[in-house]
Design a protein around this motif. Structure first.
Motif, PDB file in Angstrom:
ATOM      1  N   THR A  60      24.401 -37.983 -11.153  1.00 52.82           N
ATOM      2  CA  THR A  60      23.535 -37.380 -12.139  1.00 52.82           C
ATOM      3  C   THR A  60      22.196 -37.048 -11.480  1.00 52.82           C
ATOM      4  N   ASP A  61      21.542 -36.036 -11.973  1.00 55.42           N
ATOM      5  CA  ASP A  61      20.336 -35.547 -11.299  1.00 55.42           C
ATOM      6  C   ASP A  61      19.265 -36.617 -11.130  1.00 55.42           C
ATOM      7  N   SER A  62      19.146 -37.509 -12.073  1.00 53.40           N
ATOM      8  CA  SER A  62      18.049 -38.474 -12.052  1.00 53.40           C
ATOM      9  C   SER A  62      18.177 -39.512 -10.937  1.00 53.40           C
ATOM     10  N   VAL A  63      19.357 -39.625 -10.332  1.00 55.65           N
ATOM     11  CA  VAL A  63      19.530 -40.621  -9.268  1.00 55.65           C
ATOM     12  C   VAL A  63      19.826 -39.996  -7.910  1.00 55.65           C
ATOM     13  N   LYS A  64      19.958 -38.700  -7.866  1.00 51.85           N
ATOM     14  CA  LYS A  64      20.250 -38.030  -6.594  1.00 51.85           C
ATOM     15  C   LYS A  64      19.155 -38.324  -5.577  1.00 51.85           C
ATOM     16  N   GLY A  65      19.598 -38.662  -4.366  1.00 53.92           N
ATOM     17  CA  GLY A  65      18.649 -38.982  -3.309  1.00 53.92           C
ATOM     18  C   GLY A  65      18.192 -40.423  -3.329  1.00 53.92           C
ATOM     19  N   ARG A  66      18.504 -41.155  -4.394  1.00 58.61           N
ATOM     20  CA  ARG A  66      18.093 -42.562  -4.494  1.00 58.61           C
ATOM     21  C   ARG A  66      19.297 -43.507  -4.513  1.00 58.61           C
ATOM     22  N   PHE A  67      20.358 -43.109  -5.171  1.00 58.18           N
ATOM     23  CA  PHE A  67      21.548 -43.942  -5.305  1.00 58.18           C
ATOM     24  C   PHE A  67      22.661 -43.393  -4.414  1.00 58.18           C
ATOM     25  N   THR A  68      23.494 -44.296  -3.924  1.00 58.44           N
ATOM     26  CA  THR A  68      24.654 -43.916  -3.121  1.00 58.44           C
ATOM     27  C   THR A  68      25.866 -44.702  -3.583  1.00 58.44           C
ATOM     28  N   ILE A  69      26.906 -43.982  -3.934  1.00 54.98           N
ATOM     29  CA  ILE A  69      28.168 -44.625  -4.303  1.00 54.98           C
ATOM     30  C   ILE A  69      29.079 -44.615  -3.083  1.00 54.98           C
ATOM     31  N   SER A  70      29.801 -45.700  -2.895  1.00 56.11           N
ATOM     32  CA  SER A  70      30.738 -45.782  -1.777  1.00 56.11           C
ATOM     33  C   SER A  70      31.891 -46.686  -2.202  1.00 56.11           C
ATOM     34  N   ARG A  71      32.924 -46.696  -1.390  1.00 55.92           N
ATOM     35  CA  ARG A  71      34.072 -47.524  -1.721  1.00 55.92           C
ATOM     36  C   ARG A  71      34.722 -48.073  -0.470  1.00 55.92           C
ATOM     37  N   ASP A  72      35.342 -49.207  -0.616  1.00 58.45           N
ATOM     38  CA  ASP A  72      36.133 -49.817   0.445  1.00 58.45           C
ATOM     39  C   ASP A  72      37.496 -50.093  -0.175  1.00 58.45           C
ATOM     40  N   GLN A  81      24.630 -48.409  -4.197  1.00 58.25           N
ATOM     41  CA  GLN A  81      23.373 -48.769  -3.553  1.00 58.25           C
ATOM     42  C   GLN A  81      22.259 -48.040  -4.279  1.00 58.25           C
ATOM     43  N   MET A  82      21.327 -48.794  -4.807  1.00 60.93           N
ATOM     44  CA  MET A  82      20.243 -48.210  -5.591  1.00 60.93           C
ATOM     45  C   MET A  82      18.923 -48.451  -4.869  1.00 60.93           C
ATOM     46  N   ASN A  83      18.314 -47.375  -4.405  1.00 53.26           N
ATOM     47  CA  ASN A  83      17.035 -47.442  -3.714  1.00 53.26           C
ATOM     48  C   ASN A  83      15.952 -46.769  -4.548  1.00 53.26           C
ATOM     49  N   SER A  84      14.719 -47.007  -4.173  1.00 48.79           N
ATOM     50  CA  SER A  84      13.576 -46.405  -4.874  1.00 48.79           C
ATOM     51  C   SER A  84      13.716 -46.571  -6.379  1.00 48.79           C
TER      52      SER A  84
END
Length: 123
Positions: A60-72, A81-84
């Protein structure tokens, strides 16, 4: 099938938190995974999604550049991962999955939701 989100807690504005979603009862590699959140008094909203292979993500636009989704997939776990962090990120965060491939950004497109984990961001 159980999806259990954990890793929430109290964070400070500008800080970071990492959420995890453990999938049990089946292999997560066959499912598109997503994160949603629900703030007090608001509807559940889409945060991020990741395809089965992990090669494509959407936010979603409000988290772009700050949050990263990943999977194992080997660990049957999805991460956020939630930054800033910002105070407006305060919400209960849920993970969800769907079997049908493709990008899905609405809650009704997902088949299972796990129990959420509370994230509180102080200013």
């Amino acid at each position: 099938v159980q999806l259990q989100a954990f890793g929430g807690g109290l964070g400070q504005a500008g800080g970071s938190l990492r959420l995890s979603c453990a999938v049990s009862g089946r292999s997560s590699r066959d499912y598109v995974m997503g994160w949603f959140r629900q703030a007090p008094g608001k509807e559940r909203e889409f945060v991020a999604t990741i395809k089965r292979s992990g090669q494509r993500t959407d936010y979603t636009d409000s988290v772009k550049g700050r949050f990263t989704i990943s999977r194992d997939n080997a660990k049957n776990t999805v991460y956020l991962q939630m930054n800033s962090l910002k105070p407006e990120d305060t919400a209960v965060y849920f993970c969800a999955d769907r079997y049908t491939p493709g990008v899905a950004v609405t809650a009704r497109e997902y088949q299972y939701f796990g129990q959420g984990t509370l994230v509180t961001v102080s200013s």
